[in-house]
Motif scaffolding. Structure first.
Motif, PDB file in Angstrom:
ATOM      1  N   GLY A  62       0.809  -1.198   0.000  1.00  0.00           N
ATOM      2  CA  GLY A  62       0.000   0.000   0.000  1.00  0.00           C
ATOM      3  C   GLY A  62       0.855   1.267   0.000  1.00  0.00           C
ATOM      4  N   TYR A  63       0.167   2.408  -0.147  1.00  0.00           N
ATOM      5  CA  TYR A  63       0.894   3.682  -0.220  1.00  0.00           C
ATOM      6  C   TYR A  63       1.732   3.921   1.026  1.00  0.00           C
ATOM      7  CZ  TYR A  63       1.726   8.711  -0.136  1.00  0.00           C
ATOM      8  OH  TYR A  63       2.317   9.948  -0.034  1.00  0.00           O
ATOM      9  N   PHE A  64       1.161   3.636   2.197  1.00  0.00           N
ATOM     10  CA  PHE A  64       1.886   3.903   3.439  1.00  0.00           C
ATOM     11  C   PHE A  64       3.037   2.929   3.665  1.00  0.00           C
ATOM     12  CE2 PHE A  64      -2.256   5.900   4.243  1.00  0.00           C
ATOM     13  CZ  PHE A  64      -1.829   7.173   4.596  1.00  0.00           C
ATOM     14  N   GLY A  65       3.104   1.896   2.825  1.00  0.00           N
ATOM     15  CA  GLY A  65       4.243   1.004   2.905  1.00  0.00           C
ATOM     16  C   GLY A  65       5.539   1.715   2.546  1.00  0.00           C
ATOM     17  N   MET A  66       5.431   2.782   1.744  1.00  0.00           N
ATOM     18  CA  MET A  66       6.617   3.561   1.392  1.00  0.00           C
ATOM     19  C   MET A  66       7.140   4.362   2.576  1.00  0.00           C
ATOM     20  SD  MET A  66       6.011   4.978  -2.479  1.00  0.00           S
ATOM     21  CE  MET A  66       4.682   6.072  -2.003  1.00  0.00           C
ATOM     22  N   TYR A  67       6.322   4.474   3.616  1.00  0.00           N
ATOM     23  CA  TYR A  67       6.737   5.212   4.806  1.00  0.00           C
ATOM     24  C   TYR A  67       6.938   4.281   6.005  1.00  0.00           C
ATOM     25  CZ  TYR A  67       6.079   9.708   2.562  1.00  0.00           C
ATOM     26  OH  TYR A  67       6.210  10.795   1.736  1.00  0.00           O
ATOM     27  N   ARG A  68       7.195   2.989   5.692  1.00  0.00           N
ATOM     28  CA  ARG A  68       7.449   2.043   6.774  1.00  0.00           C
ATOM     29  C   ARG A  68       8.740   2.425   7.493  1.00  0.00           C
ATOM     30  NH1 ARG A  68       5.026  -2.194   7.711  1.00  0.00           N
ATOM     31  NH2 ARG A  68       4.183  -2.355   5.595  1.00  0.00           N
ATOM     32  N   GLY A  69       8.660   2.570   8.811  1.00  0.00           N
ATOM     33  CA  GLY A  69       9.814   2.986   9.591  1.00  0.00           C
ATOM     34  C   GLY A  69       9.982   4.494   9.646  1.00  0.00           C
ATOM     35  N   ALA A  70       9.017   5.249   9.102  1.00  0.00           N
ATOM     36  CA  ALA A  70       9.152   6.709   9.073  1.00  0.00           C
ATOM     37  C   ALA A  70       9.156   7.307  10.476  1.00  0.00           C
ATOM     38  CB  ALA A  70       8.018   7.320   8.247  1.00  0.00           C
ATOM     39  N   ALA A  71       8.358   6.725  11.379  1.00  0.00           N
ATOM     40  CA  ALA A  71       8.309   7.257  12.748  1.00  0.00           C
ATOM     41  C   ALA A  71       9.680   7.153  13.405  1.00  0.00           C
ATOM     42  CB  ALA A  71       7.261   6.508  13.567  1.00  0.00           C
ATOM     43  N   VAL A  72      10.310   5.987  13.235  1.00  0.00           N
ATOM     44  CA  VAL A  72      11.647   5.804  13.795  1.00  0.00           C
ATOM     45  C   VAL A  72      12.630   6.742  13.107  1.00  0.00           C
ATOM     46  CG1 VAL A  72      13.553   4.169  14.089  1.00  0.00           C
ATOM     47  CG2 VAL A  72      11.194   3.418  14.431  1.00  0.00           C
ATOM     48  N   ASN A  73      12.485   6.908  11.798  1.00  0.00           N
ATOM     49  CA  ASN A  73      13.394   7.761  11.048  1.00  0.00           C
ATOM     50  C   ASN A  73      13.253   9.223  11.462  1.00  0.00           C
ATOM     51  OD1 ASN A  73      15.474   7.895   9.169  1.00  0.00           O
ATOM     52  ND2 ASN A  73      14.105   8.508   7.523  1.00  0.00           N
ATOM     53  N   LEU A  74      12.016   9.670  11.668  1.00  0.00           N
ATOM     54  CA  LEU A  74      11.798  11.046  12.123  1.00  0.00           C
ATOM     55  C   LEU A  74      12.406  11.250  13.510  1.00  0.00           C
ATOM     56  CD1 LEU A  74       8.146  11.698  10.906  1.00  0.00           C
ATOM     57  CD2 LEU A  74      10.200  12.901  10.155  1.00  0.00           C
ATOM     58  N   THR A  75      12.229  10.243  14.370  1.00  0.00           N
ATOM     59  CA  THR A  75      12.813  10.324  15.702  1.00  0.00           C
ATOM     60  C   THR A  75      14.332  10.335  15.630  1.00  0.00           C
ATOM     61  OG1 THR A  75      10.932   9.052  16.536  1.00  0.00           O
ATOM     62  CG2 THR A  75      12.815   9.283  18.002  1.00  0.00           C
ATOM     63  N   LEU A  76      14.872   9.644  14.623  1.00  0.00           N
ATOM     64  CA  LEU A  76      16.327   9.607  14.422  1.00  0.00           C
ATOM     65  C   LEU A  76      16.838  10.908  13.822  1.00  0.00           C
ATOM     66  CD1 LEU A  76      19.157   8.223  13.890  1.00  0.00           C
ATOM     67  CD2 LEU A  76      18.166   7.489  11.708  1.00  0.00           C
ATOM     68  N   VAL A  77      16.176  11.375  12.770  1.00  0.00           N
ATOM     69  CA  VAL A  77      16.687  12.513  12.011  1.00  0.00           C
ATOM     70  C   VAL A  77      16.620  13.803  12.799  1.00  0.00           C
ATOM     71  CG1 VAL A  77      16.211  13.985  10.005  1.00  0.00           C
ATOM     72  CG2 VAL A  77      16.289  11.507   9.742  1.00  0.00           C
ATOM     73  N   THR A  78      15.606  13.947  13.656  1.00  0.00           N
ATOM     74  CA  THR A  78      15.484  15.187  14.431  1.00  0.00           C
ATOM     75  C   THR A  78      16.741  15.461  15.257  1.00  0.00           C
ATOM     76  OG1 THR A  78      13.077  14.973  14.512  1.00  0.00           O
ATOM     77  CG2 THR A  78      14.100  16.425  16.126  1.00  0.00           C
ATOM     78  N   PRO A  79      17.162  14.526  16.141  1.00  0.00           N
ATOM     79  CA  PRO A  79      18.412  14.795  16.867  1.00  0.00           C
ATOM     80  C   PRO A  79      19.645  14.717  15.984  1.00  0.00           C
ATOM     81  CG  PRO A  79      17.608  12.588  17.380  1.00  0.00           C
ATOM     82  CD  PRO A  79      16.536  13.257  16.582  1.00  0.00           C
ATOM     83  N   GLU A  80      19.594  13.884  14.926  1.00  0.00           N
ATOM     84  CA  GLU A  80      20.768  13.754  14.059  1.00  0.00           C
ATOM     85  C   GLU A  80      21.108  15.080  13.396  1.00  0.00           C
ATOM     86  OE1 GLU A  80      22.049  11.732   9.806  1.00  0.00           O
ATOM     87  OE2 GLU A  80      20.194  11.115  10.778  1.00  0.00           O
TER      88      GLU A  80
END
Length: 306
Positions: A62-80
Motif C-alpha cells: 500500500g501507499y503507506f508502505g513507502m513510509y514504513r519505519g518513518a516514525a523511527v526515522n523522524l525520531t532519528l533525524v530530528t536529533p541527528e
C-alpha cells in the motif's frame, strides 16, 4: 560574542531538528528504496531498480508502505540533524577563535567532530530504522515460515526486544565502527564543500546574505558529492546492521568484495545521492530560515559569515 553564541545554540538545535523533519518527510520513500536495494543479495534480487522497488512496495504494502519505519526515522533525524548542524557550527566557531579565516583542514576537522558526535547519539535508532525499512523484503521471505513470522518483521517492538534480550544495550551499537567510517567522512566532505559553495552565493563582501535557492543548490551539490564519495562505506554499514548477522569487524568489506565483486560497494549509490542531495538541500534552507531564532525571539546568527 560569547553571549551571542550561548543564545544562538538552542535556536540552532531547533533549526536542525525542524530541518531534518521536513527533509526526511519529502525524501523518505527514496530512502526506503535505497535501503532495500542495498540489502539485496546475489540470487535473491526482488527489485531491478529504485522505481521497480517503489512500484512493488505500493502494490504489496500500500501507499503507506513507502513510509514504513518513518516514525523511527523522524525520531532519528530530528536529533541527528540538530546535533550535526549545530555541532559543526560550534566546532567551526571554536577553531576560528584566533580571529583568522578557517583553513580547509580546520573545516574538515570541524565536520569530522560533528559527525562523530552525531553517530554516538543516533546509532541505535539508525539500526532500528534499517530493520523496519527492510522488513517488507524480509517479510516476503518469512511468509514461508508462517504469517506470525512475517508479521514480526513489520513491528518495531519485537525487533527492539529481541536485540535487548539477546545482545543487551551494546547490541544497539552493532556496526558502530562501520557507521563512524560512513558518517565521519561524509561530514568531512560535506561541510567544507557546502561552506565554500554557499559563500559563492553572497551578494558582496559587505552583504553576506545568500538567496534561499542558492542555499538549496549548495546543499544538494555538496550532499550529492559527499554521498557518492562515502557510498562504499554506507553499503558496508547497512550490510552489517540490517540482517542481525553475527558480529563482524569493519574489514567485512573483504568478504563483500570476494562474494559480490567491486560493484557491490556502489550498490544503491544513485539512490543514496537522490536521498541525500534534496534532504540536505531542504535541511540547509530550513536551517538558515531561522525558525529557532523566531520561536525564541533571537536575532538570526550565521556562523558561516563569522
Amino acid at each position: 560574542m560569547a553571549q551571542q553564541q550561548q543564545i544562538s545554540l538552542p535556536a540552532k538545535l531547533i533549526n536542525g531538528g525542524i530541518a531534518g523533519m521536513v527533509g526526511v518527510t519529502c525524501v523518505f520513500p527514496i530512502d526506503l528504496a535505497k535501503t532495500r536495494l542495498q540489502n539485496q543479495r546475489s540470487g535473491q534480487q526482488l527489485y531491478r531498480n529504485m522505481m521497480d522497488c517503489l512500484i512493488k512496495t505500493v502494490k504489496s504494502e500500500g501507499y503507506f508502505g513507502m513510509y514504513r519505519g518513518a516514525a523511527v526515522n523522524l525520531t532519528l533525524v530530528t536529533p541527528e540533524k540538530a546535533i550535526k548542524l549545530a555541532a559543526n557550527d560550534f566546532f567551526r566557531h571554536q577553531l576560528s577563535k584566533d580571529g583568522g579565516k578557517l583553513t580547509v583542514f580546520k573545516e574538515m576537522l570541524a565536520g569530522c567532530c560533528a559527525g562523530m558526535c552525531q553517530v554516538i547519539v543516533t546509532t541505535p535508532m539508525e539500526m532500528l530504522k534499517i530493520q523496519l525499512q527492510d522488513a517488507g523484503r524480509l517479510g516476503k521471505t518469512r511468509l514461508k515460515a508462517g504469517p506470525a513470522a512475517a508479521l514480526r518483521s513489520y513491528n518495531a517492538s519485537p525487533i527492539t526486544r529481541e536485540l535487548l534480550n539477546t545482545k543487551g544495550v551494546t547490541g544497539l551499537y552493532r556496526g558502530l565502527g562501520a557507521t563512524l567510517m560512513r558518517d565521519m567522512p561524509f561530514s568531512v566532505v560535506y561541510f567544507p564543500l557546502f561552506a565554500h559553495l554557499h559563500q559563492l552565493g553572497q551578494h558582496s563582501s559587505g552583504d553576506p546574505s545568500v538567496p534561499f535557492y542558492w542555499s538549496f543548490m549548495s546543499g544538494c551539490m555538496a550532499g550529492c558529492v559527499a554521498a557518492v564519495a562515502v557510498s562504499p562505506c554506507d553499503g558496508q554499514s547497512l550490510s552489517r546492521q540490517a540482517l542481525l548477522l553475527t558480529p563482524l569487524s569493519v574489514f567485512h568489506s573483504r568478504k563483500i568484495l570476494k562474494k559480490e565483486g567491486p560493484g557491490a560497494f556502489l550498490k544503491g549509490a544513485s539512490c543514496r545521492a537522490l536521498v541525500i542531495a534534496p534532504l540536505f538541500g531542504i535541511a540547509q534552507v530550513v536551517y538558515f530560515v531561522g525558525v529557532g531564532e523566531f520561536l525564541l525571539g533571537y536575532s538570526p546568527y550565521n556562523i558561516y559569515s563569522a
